[in-house]
Motif scaffolding. Sequence first.
Motif, PDB file in Angstrom:
ATOM      1  N   ASN A 196      27.920 -20.197  10.599  1.00 57.32           N
ATOM      2  CA  ASN A 196      28.987 -21.741  11.903  1.00 57.32           C
ATOM      3  C   ASN A 196      28.469 -23.205  11.039  1.00 57.32           C
ATOM      4  O   ASN A 196      29.354 -23.797  11.592  1.00 57.32           O
ATOM      5  N   GLY A 197      27.177 -22.946   9.965  1.00 57.46           N
ATOM      6  CA  GLY A 197      26.843 -24.607  10.196  1.00 57.46           C
ATOM      7  C   GLY A 197      26.007 -24.857   8.735  1.00 57.46           C
ATOM      8  O   GLY A 197      25.868 -23.869   8.159  1.00 57.46           O
ATOM      9  N   GLY A 198      25.252 -25.125   8.922  1.00 52.96           N
ATOM     10  CA  GLY A 198      23.598 -26.193   8.479  1.00 52.96           C
ATOM     11  C   GLY A 198      22.929 -24.874   7.852  1.00 52.96           C
ATOM     12  O   GLY A 198      23.378 -24.794   6.748  1.00 52.96           O
TER      13      GLY A 198
ATOM     14  N   ARG B 293      24.748 -22.876   4.988  1.00 60.71           N
ATOM     15  CA  ARG B 293      25.937 -23.951   3.983  1.00 60.71           C
ATOM     16  C   ARG B 293      24.663 -24.080   3.146  1.00 60.71           C
ATOM     17  O   ARG B 293      24.171 -23.748   1.885  1.00 60.71           O
ATOM     18  N   LEU B 294      22.952 -23.865   4.221  1.00 61.26           N
ATOM     19  CA  LEU B 294      21.882 -23.835   2.813  1.00 61.26           C
ATOM     20  C   LEU B 294      21.813 -23.002   2.177  1.00 61.26           C
ATOM     21  O   LEU B 294      21.029 -23.007   1.511  1.00 61.26           O
ATOM     22  N   ALA B 295      22.256 -21.517   3.089  1.00 63.09           N
ATOM     23  CA  ALA B 295      21.601 -20.588   2.498  1.00 63.09           C
ATOM     24  C   ALA B 295      22.638 -20.570   0.996  1.00 63.09           C
ATOM     25  O   ALA B 295      22.259 -19.654  -0.329  1.00 63.09           O
TER      26      ALA B 295
ATOM     27  N   LEU C 207      31.523 -12.863  13.238  1.00 72.49           N
ATOM     28  CA  LEU C 207      29.941 -14.019  12.947  1.00 72.49           C
ATOM     29  C   LEU C 207      30.601 -14.350  14.689  1.00 72.49           C
ATOM     30  O   LEU C 207      31.421 -15.011  15.365  1.00 72.49           O
ATOM     31  N   TYR C 208      28.764 -14.119  14.564  1.00 74.01           N
ATOM     32  CA  TYR C 208      28.585 -14.867  15.966  1.00 74.01           C
ATOM     33  C   TYR C 208      29.285 -16.317  16.148  1.00 74.01           C
ATOM     34  O   TYR C 208      28.414 -16.966  15.037  1.00 74.01           O
ATOM     35  N   PRO C 209      30.400 -16.859  16.931  1.00 72.44           N
ATOM     36  CA  PRO C 209      30.221 -17.861  16.469  1.00 72.44           C
ATOM     37  C   PRO C 209      29.086 -19.262  17.825  1.00 72.44           C
ATOM     38  O   PRO C 209      29.842 -20.345  17.168  1.00 72.44           O
TER      39      PRO C 209
ATOM     40  N   LEU D 299      25.186  -7.043  21.241  1.00 74.42           N
ATOM     41  CA  LEU D 299      25.686  -6.624  19.344  1.00 74.42           C
ATOM     42  C   LEU D 299      25.598  -7.070  18.816  1.00 74.42           C
ATOM     43  O   LEU D 299      25.574  -7.186  17.308  1.00 74.42           O
ATOM     44  N   ARG D 300      24.945  -8.496  18.744  1.00 71.68           N
ATOM     45  CA  ARG D 300      23.700  -9.712  18.206  1.00 71.68           C
ATOM     46  C   ARG D 300      22.834  -8.749  17.166  1.00 71.68           C
ATOM     47  O   ARG D 300      22.349  -8.723  16.124  1.00 71.68           O
ATOM     48  N   LEU D 301      22.250  -8.131  18.452  1.00 69.95           N
ATOM     49  CA  LEU D 301      20.577  -7.473  18.035  1.00 69.95           C
ATOM     50  C   LEU D 301      21.078  -6.663  16.960  1.00 69.95           C
ATOM     51  O   LEU D 301      20.167  -6.314  15.979  1.00 69.95           O
TER      52      LEU D 301
ATOM     53  N   GLU E 169      25.182 -31.863  21.699  1.00 68.76           N
ATOM     54  CA  GLU E 169      24.815 -32.839  22.822  1.00 68.76           C
ATOM     55  C   GLU E 169      24.132 -33.359  21.904  1.00 68.76           C
ATOM     56  O   GLU E 169      24.144 -35.086  21.809  1.00 68.76           O
ATOM     57  N   TYR E 170      23.287 -33.196  21.393  1.00 66.87           N
ATOM     58  CA  TYR E 170      22.325 -33.605  20.000  1.00 66.87           C
ATOM     59  C   TYR E 170      22.559 -34.421  18.955  1.00 66.87           C
ATOM     60  O   TYR E 170      21.885 -34.989  19.093  1.00 66.87           O
ATOM     61  N   LYS E 171      23.800 -34.261  18.771  1.00 67.16           N
ATOM     62  CA  LYS E 171      24.066 -34.425  17.964  1.00 67.16           C
ATOM     63  C   LYS E 171      24.894 -35.897  17.825  1.00 67.16           C
ATOM     64  O   LYS E 171      25.184 -36.969  17.278  1.00 67.16           O
TER      65      LYS E 171
HETATM   66  C1  26Q Z   1      21.705 -17.165  17.279  1.00 65.56           C
HETATM   67  C2  26Q Z   1      21.032 -15.377  18.045  1.00 65.56           C
HETATM   68  C3  26Q Z   1      22.356 -15.656  18.318  1.00 65.56           C
HETATM   69  C4  26Q Z   1      23.829 -16.089  18.452  1.00 65.56           C
HETATM   70  C5  26Q Z   1      23.335 -17.529  17.328  1.00 65.56           C
HETATM   71  C6  26Q Z   1      22.045 -17.774  16.564  1.00 65.56           C
HETATM   72  C7  26Q Z   1      22.498 -18.808  15.966  1.00 65.56           C
HETATM   73  C8  26Q Z   1      22.908 -18.925  14.767  1.00 65.56           C
HETATM   74  C9  26Q Z   1      22.979 -20.073  14.276  1.00 65.56           C
HETATM   75  C10 26Q Z   1      21.613 -19.589  16.455  1.00 65.56           C
HETATM   76  C11 26Q Z   1      21.355 -21.057  15.515  1.00 65.56           C
HETATM   77  C12 26Q Z   1      22.119 -20.808  14.179  1.00 65.56           C
HETATM   78  C13 26Q Z   1      22.285 -22.171  12.932  1.00 65.56           C
HETATM   79  C14 26Q Z   1      21.275 -23.245  12.990  1.00 65.56           C
HETATM   80  C15 26Q Z   1      21.529 -24.126  12.384  1.00 65.56           C
HETATM   81  O1  26Q Z   1      22.731 -24.095  11.309  1.00 65.56           O
HETATM   82  N1  26Q Z   1      20.779 -25.312  12.593  1.00 65.56           N
HETATM   83  C16 26Q Z   1      20.273 -27.069  11.341  1.00 65.56           C
HETATM   84  O2  26Q Z   1      20.607 -25.695  10.026  1.00 65.56           O
HETATM   85  C17 26Q Z   1      20.090 -26.851   9.361  1.00 65.56           C
HETATM   86  C18 26Q Z   1      19.476 -26.384   8.144  1.00 65.56           C
HETATM   87  O3  26Q Z   1      17.879 -26.418   7.852  1.00 65.56           O
HETATM   88  C19 26Q Z   1      19.507 -28.033   9.684  1.00 65.56           C
HETATM   89  O4  26Q Z   1      20.166 -29.179   8.224  1.00 65.56           O
HETATM   90  C20 26Q Z   1      19.926 -27.999  10.897  1.00 65.56           C
HETATM   91  O5  26Q Z   1      19.961 -30.081  11.149  1.00 65.56           O
HETATM   92  C21 26Q Z   1      19.663 -27.603  11.758  1.00 65.56           C
HETATM   93  O6  26Q Z   1      20.764 -27.444  13.221  1.00 65.56           O
END
Ligand code: 26Q
Length: 819
Positions: free
Chosen positions: A129-131, A134-136, A274-276, A286-288, A559-561
């Motif tokens: 999804n994002g951070g 990408r960290l992984a 992927l769950y978005p 399905l997520r579980l 919103e928090y961003k």
């Molecule tokens: C959880 C349950 C069901 C479906 C989806 C999720 C879900 C999926 C992805 C919950 C959260 C995420 C992603 C979170 C995320 O990207 N967090 C970010 O992680 C970064 C790496 O540590 C931080 O830099 C960001 O601050 C943080 O927002």
Amino acid sequence: MDAVVNIEPFSRSPSSRPTPAEMRDRILAKLTYQVGKSPAWASPRDWFLASAFAVRDFVVETWLASGRRSYASEAKRVYYLSLEFLIGRLLQDAIGNLGLAEPVREALLMQGVDLDALCEQEPDAALGNGGLGRLAACFIESMSTLGVNAFGYGIRYEHGLFRQVIDDGVQQELPEDWLSVGNPWEFERQEIAYPIGFGGIVTGHIQHQWHPAERILAVAYDTPVVGGGGLHANTLRLWSARAMTPLHLETFNRGDHEGALRDRVRTESVSRVLYPGDDSASGQELRLRQEYFFASASLQDLLRRHMDQFGTVQTLPDKVAIQLNDTHPAIGIIELMRLLMDEHGVEWDEAWRITTACMSYTNHTLLPEALETWPVPLMERLLPRHMQIIYLLNARHLEHVRAQPGANDEMLAATSLIEEHHGRRVRMGHLAFLGSHAINGVSALHTALIRRSIFHDLDALYGGRISNKTNGITFRRWLHRANPGLTRIITDTIGPAFLTDHEALHGLTAHADDLGLQQSASRQRLANKQKLARVIRERVGITVSSEALFDVQVKRIHEYKRQILNVLHAVALYQAILAEPGRDWVPRVKILAGKAAPGYRVAKQVIRLAHDVAKVINADPAIDGRLKLVFLPNYNVSLAEQIIPAADLSEQVSTAGMEASGTGNMKFALNGALTIGTLDGANVEIRDAVGPDNIFIFGLTAEEVLARRWHGLAAHDQVAASPRLKKATEAIRWGAFSPGEPHRYTSMMDSMIERDTFMVASDFDNYFETQEAVDRLWRDPVRWWRASLLNTAGVGWFSSDRTIAEYANEIWNIPVTLS
Ligand code: 26Q
């Protein structure tokens, strides 16, 4: 003790590097025999595939050697469990890390093919999804670079994060289909497959036996990830779901051909998409299933590997470190307990000792709505044996709580694995904490906050487990590859040591006042901006001046961003220019990009507002190009690689206390953009690293945000006190930017003024004034470019190599030294 497994990250020896002619022959051979095309008929995609296969041969050599070395040394392995790996493209990365850029480029030139254009053919692997995702991806690359033996475990989603298209300002989601063009990097491992059970019943009392009602197969797909220097490669092992039997024979024989396939389709849906959402844990079944599916497959796989090599589970903690990327794989704690007890006959206490010694957990959020909990009835139905273990674990844990001096019901309720408030639910964060010997936050501030808030009581009970591991990014992708021009300039100034030793970037500090260097850096930035300006014109048809200040905010929409703060600034600036058209305004191009979760209404509204505002500002002749607003659709890793090196200003403006770390902030600063930001997440540490004079900090602190919340202050007073904010919000509120639907944003503005949950109104004036300070510095290029160079010089510490070395030394008990 384990041998030191890390290796010196120097490059491949020149003798093992192919000549351009050799490389050309290899590519032509792949084109002919693997792609089945002759050069005259080969499409750009064919050339991409042929080149990827040719480069892959070198990766595989390193990879197999790494595997042999890892086995022979009996060194401890890291298993990084993550539901997301946001890899992006791999070809450029592999070429760069192997040191093959020159021979490959020249080989292709001989055939009249341009390497950069060819790289564009590769679809992004957007399995995140994002951070967090990408960290992984950065981590697995850094583990390879440092020679840490590791597996990344995840899911091979058939469809990654959706493709975003914008239709008249409205986000539409289209399915993403990265595998449709073929994936040259993966190896399917039919023979590596594990059954994963769901449902059914549990029998037995001393020795329990789970009889699942349903079993599906997890099949491994391996992608080698080669590190910088090309000396080591780790495995990214992604699981794909397959039906145990391809179709239901009885049904098929009855003549119901469709019905015979239905089960298969249902089964295989586990790895379909992927769950978005990265905002709320909505509790979908399905997520579980996905979480358990990949956690179980990964644990079965690593246990089998350990048993094959060492023959006993007793030594597991000496040889295995399991890192949980957030709570998404936390069910793995219970799965490991089950496998140890039910399959390997280990008794409870010993199983718990082994489990907690292996497991560690990274938390990425404080937002209550993002903390995972699962309804007890769902867990009992899907994973009955796991639920038994959770109950037993909770009973023992609560016994321990009761034994504390001054224990009370409140404390029991707060620390229980089961939340009793809104229907009974299992708290995955608590489970991850209890089952891990180490828990970490992802920035200094975030770690301090989790200690104080969500894990306060558990920390009091089981002290000493929490530590901080500030995030990092791989410089190889985010500087060396994304910004080769700046990389060359730095090399010319301080030599190449910084390419392998991130702290060597400090050497730039001494040159920050060098006007020649400043000019080279600013010329390079201009070139990067011209390139991005072309992308903007091609994608959204807006013409922007590369001479303007490029003010960039790219990240998921939340919103928090506070993307809304940025849009409000655009509106206020627009109004200010209209009010004083003759003033000497600093020309600005505001660039936004990011995806909203499909069900996140407010986030989609923000995207629409940005488009509505852009339409008015960009078309107003009175503005005369001095302000432009651009929203680039479909933000992803490869677009980030084009945007970040072209940014002058980096917007990191989250409500203080809400962004766990941020990693985009690090990428921009490394590339020399100045940050305008709040004291949130890793911004705090970036300020310390680059110096307070070289960053624009504004807004309430996390403490002040808490205090305002505590006092329940509405934003009325702020709005009243700020004519600028009042004028901007009123214009939006009454439809100045949405004349066709004047009330489109009325309730959005009202909520901001009434509740101001995210402190937008509270921070606005300070933000606007700080933007004026940005303009003042921009007018003084010598000071601006000094600050820019000091940003690049100062952020070496934010290399993910440093982060991984900390995890290895302090959590995994694997000694690693950085070069
Ligand atoms: C959880 C349950 C069901 C479906 C989806 C999720 C879900 C999926 C992805 C919950 C959260 C995420 C992603 C979170 C995320 O990207 N967090 C970010 O992680 C970064 C790496 O540590 C931080 O830099 C960001 O601050 C943080 O927002």
